[in-house]
Design an enzyme around this catalytic site. Structure first.
Site, PDB file in Angstrom:
ATOM      1  N   ARG A 270      17.004 -14.155  -3.875  1.00  0.00           N
ATOM      2  CA  ARG A 270      16.196 -13.482  -2.954  1.00  0.00           C
ATOM      3  C   ARG A 270      14.580 -13.955  -2.869  1.00  0.00           C
ATOM      4  NH1 ARG A 270      16.095  -6.675  -2.087  1.00  0.00           N
ATOM      5  NH2 ARG A 270      14.051  -6.801  -0.651  1.00  0.00           N
ATOM      6  N   ASN A 274      10.401 -15.361  -0.186  1.00  0.00           N
ATOM      7  CA  ASN A 274       9.084 -15.492  -0.339  1.00  0.00           C
ATOM      8  C   ASN A 274       8.518 -16.755   0.257  1.00  0.00           C
ATOM      9  OD1 ASN A 274       7.263 -13.678  -1.518  1.00  0.00           O
ATOM     10  ND2 ASN A 274       6.983 -15.035  -3.214  1.00  0.00           N
ATOM     11  N   HIS A 293      -1.641 -10.251   7.593  1.00  0.00           N
ATOM     12  CA  HIS A 293      -0.568 -10.724   6.594  1.00  0.00           C
ATOM     13  C   HIS A 293       0.092 -12.134   7.212  1.00  0.00           C
ATOM     14  CE1 HIS A 293       2.730 -10.661   3.633  1.00  0.00           C
ATOM     15  NE2 HIS A 293       3.562 -10.776   4.671  1.00  0.00           N
TER      16      HIS A 293
END
Ligand SMILES: NC(=O)c1ccc[n+]([C@@H]2O[C@H](COP(=O)([O-])OP(=O)(O)OC[C@H]3O[C@@H](n4cnc5c(N)ncnc54)[C@H](O)[C@@H]3O)[C@@H](O)[C@H]2O)c1
Ligand SMILES: [Zn+2]
Length: 392
Positions: A270, A274, A293
């Protein structure tokens, strides 16, 4: 990546359904246009209990007045709870407590369902509440921002913030369904803030292209300029909305596939979600969260690409394509922080292992790898290379 057309009996033009395969916790993501009026019927098909609680905020609630009618028509007993602020401040222990108390006053029981109607903030705090109230009641995500549709509503992470750290307390809790109506994004395109939201969210979309879907990346290369040009000039029309639907569908599919392979972030698979985020989290933190962000992720992907080039695992011409695409979104992409400031922050990242730097780096467009032995010297050089350059 293949996407099956929606298989329901009442097939509406172009509606798509993606199943997140997680054994007993599998669930559908439905993506389409003008879906919200049929929400009641859809929920009925999930065989949920009679009581549903819509969790949202005032601004969103007024946008979707017909929702309750659709739910009542399908026979649901409808309750509503409004979060107080309509922004990140709603992810607090205070709002969570207010929500728990509202749930218990109604009272919701084990068969009841929480409907999270809104962006990532609403989704995160209602998800947390649903996962803990009576040790967990049903949750359905109804994402109404682009970020929520492509990212936060999928995958089961819920959280609130602590004053000292963002998303510090949370759970893994999969919803019973995600119901994403791209029509809901229409109003967002109308004002400057909404457009900024779009731009920031597109960085996650580029991320999905980079990590797993070259077709998505190429779709963006063909259309992103056109999309943002028309967003400046007018409200979103039919063509723009079908572009958005394609973008949401492909993104949701990438996220669903990655989550399926490593639901709770244990095997490391997973972690590829990122991509760009190791640098991004450090930049956000150094800016005291003033840097949005998406800007941080855009810059983070450029830095990761540069690092990968210098390590000889990513071709220079592919990096140029990435930089070009990221820049076309039109966000500000600069920073003034030194490597001495950023490196310690990166080592403290939630995803760093025992203080060791760990990077998701591109190998091709549509393919990344996880590297945990990146020379610190290279990281420093890359940070200094892009420092204080305005890269709009
Ligand atoms: N759980 C996850 O996996 C995950 C992933 C990524 C981000 N997040 C979280 O998501 C949050 C950010 O989400 P966001 O970008 O959606 O921001 P947000 O939830 O704050 O929404 C942005 C603004 O748009 C308003 N809004 C929402 N839908 C609207 C609509 N259709 N029309 C008009 N206004 C509308 C909201 O009220 C809010 O003011 C952060 O807290 C972040 O930590 C969570
Ligand atoms: Zn992100």
């Amino acid at each position: 990546l293949r996407i099956a057309p929606y298989g329901g009996r009442k097939q509406v033009g172009g509606m798509k359904k993606i199943i997140v395969h997680l054994k007993k916790r599998s669930y559908p993501i439905v993506i389409g246009r003008n879906l919200l009026p049929s929400l009641g019927r859809f929920l009925k098909s999930l065989r949920l209990g009679p009581k549903v609680l819509i969790v949202t905020n005032l601004r969103i609630q007024t946008r979707f007045p017909k929702l309750k009618i659709s739910l009542r028509r399908a026979g649901f007993e409808v309750y509503q709870h409004l979060l107080s602020h309509g922004n990140e401040r709603d992810k607090s222990e205070r709002e969570l407590l207010r929500l728990w108390n509202a749930m218990s006053r109604i009272p919701l029981d084990r068969t009841s369902t929480v409907l999270a109607l809104g962006g990532g903030v609403v989704g995160d705090v209602s998800g947390f509440a649903a996962s803990t109230y009576m040790r967990g009641i049903s949750l359905v995500q109804i994402p109404t921002t682009l970020l929520a549709q492509v990212d936060s509503a999928i995958g089961g992470k819920t959280a609130i913030n602590l004053p000292s750290a963002k998303n510090a307390v949370g759970t893994f809790y999969q919803p019973k369904a995600v119901y994403a109506d791209v029509e809901a994004l229409k109003v967002l395109g109308k004002d400057r803030l909404g457009r900024e939201e779009f731009k920031n969210s597109f960085m996650e979309v580029i991320k999905y292209g980079m990590i797993r879907d070259i077709q998505l990346f190429e779709l963006l290369e063909r259309k992103i300029r056109w999309f943002f040009d028309s967003l400046e000039r007018k409200t979103l029309g039919r063509e723009e909305l079908s572009f958005l639907q394609a973008v949401v569908t492909r993104s949701a599919l990438v996220k669903a596939k990655v989550v399926e392979s490593d639901e709770k972030e244990v095997s490391g698979k997973r972690m590829i979600l990122n991509y760009g985020h190791t640098f991004a989290h450090a930049l956000e933190s150094a800016s005291k969260y003033k840097m949005p962000h998406g800007e941080a992720v855009g810059m983070g992907m450029i830095l990761a690409g540069e690092l990968a080039c210098r390590m000889g695992i990513f071709k220079r011409h592919l990096q140029l394509r990435q930089v070009y695409l990221v820049r076309q979104v039109g966000l500000r992409l600069g920073y003034r922080f030194s490597s001495a400031r950023l490196l310690p922050l990166m080592k403290r990242d939630k995803k760093a292992r025992a203080g060791k730097l760990c990077f998701v780096l591109p190998e091709k467009i549509g393919q990344v790898g996880v590297y945990d032995r990146v020379p610190e010297k290279l990281v420093r050089e890359v940070i200094e290379r892009y420092r204080s350059r305005g890269l709009r």
